[in-house]
Design an enzyme around this catalytic site. Sequence first.
Site, PDB file in Angstrom:
ATOM      1  N   ASP A 112      19.348  10.501  33.914  1.00 27.56           N
ATOM      2  CA  ASP A 112      18.754  11.551  34.007  1.00 27.56           C
ATOM      3  C   ASP A 112      18.016  12.068  32.750  1.00 27.56           C
ATOM      4  O   ASP A 112      18.619  11.635  31.693  1.00 27.56           O
ATOM      5  CB  ASP A 112      19.608  12.793  34.372  1.00 27.56           C
ATOM      6  N   HIS A 113      17.041  12.738  33.014  1.00 31.25           N
ATOM      7  CA  HIS A 113      16.305  13.455  31.463  1.00 31.25           C
ATOM      8  C   HIS A 113      15.815  12.242  30.661  1.00 31.25           C
ATOM      9  O   HIS A 113      15.629  12.417  29.449  1.00 31.25           O
ATOM     10  CB  HIS A 113      17.189  14.376  30.744  1.00 31.25           C
ATOM     11  N   ARG A 114      15.327  11.081  31.048  1.00 28.40           N
ATOM     12  CA  ARG A 114      15.044   9.899  30.507  1.00 28.40           C
ATOM     13  C   ARG A 114      15.965   9.596  29.067  1.00 28.40           C
ATOM     14  O   ARG A 114      15.734   9.041  28.258  1.00 28.40           O
ATOM     15  CB  ARG A 114      13.480   9.911  30.051  1.00 28.40           C
ATOM     16  N   PHE A 115      17.297   9.770  29.488  1.00 35.30           N
ATOM     17  CA  PHE A 115      18.542   9.596  28.389  1.00 35.30           C
ATOM     18  C   PHE A 115      19.131   8.402  28.860  1.00 35.30           C
ATOM     19  O   PHE A 115      20.171   8.438  29.355  1.00 35.30           O
ATOM     20  CB  PHE A 115      19.151  10.812  28.227  1.00 35.30           C
ATOM     21  N   HIS A 116      18.317   7.152  28.889  1.00 28.24           N
ATOM     22  CA  HIS A 116      18.627   6.011  29.393  1.00 28.24           C
ATOM     23  C   HIS A 116      19.950   5.310  28.554  1.00 28.24           C
ATOM     24  O   HIS A 116      20.114   5.462  27.404  1.00 28.24           O
ATOM     25  CB  HIS A 116      17.500   5.132  29.472  1.00 28.24           C
TER      26      HIS A 116
END
Length: 199
Positions: free
Chosen positions: A175-179
């Site tokens: 999520d939230h591009r917090f890969h």
Amino acid sequence: MSTFDNPPSAPIEWLQTWLDEATKLSLNEPMAMNLATADEQNRLSSRIVLFKGFKHEDICFFTNYNSRKGVQLEKCPTAALCFWWDELMRQIRIEGVCHKLPNEDSDAYFASRARGSQLGAWASQQSQAVDSRQTLEAAYAEQEQRFAQADVSRPPHWGGYHLSISRIEFWQGRDHRFHDRMVYIRQADKQWQHQRLQP
């Protein structure tokens, strides 16, 4: 606990696990991977090829040696691969050097292919210009006639490569591009060093 929090010392088992999990999804082509190559002027090109197993810890794929990618790999064997599975929000990025597989490996895989694909390997001068679809169909018909009473042998211009991995990155979408990202780099002593990367 996530594999990213407790990564294995070497990446191949992790790679196999992700390949297995992608296969279980019944995707159309779960073993499709992007192959990027370069010519002598460092101009890049990429295309989709199919993963066809391991040779020891190397990644195997097959193609026409006279194709654009085959010509590029002959001159510049360094290449990159990328798997992407949208349903899992995962990618695997792989870099290394390609070498031709031994003839016996290419013979064995070619023999396992559907007869139509075997004939196509003879009929197509992959990546070369052609004036019409009719010309292609005529070339295929010619090979059908040629091998009408025989098994289709492997063309000398067709075979496999194995890419020796020097770098491999596992990427899990969050999520939230917090890969999550974990990279393995093969050291001079052939051992693997790994580290987590920021998204």
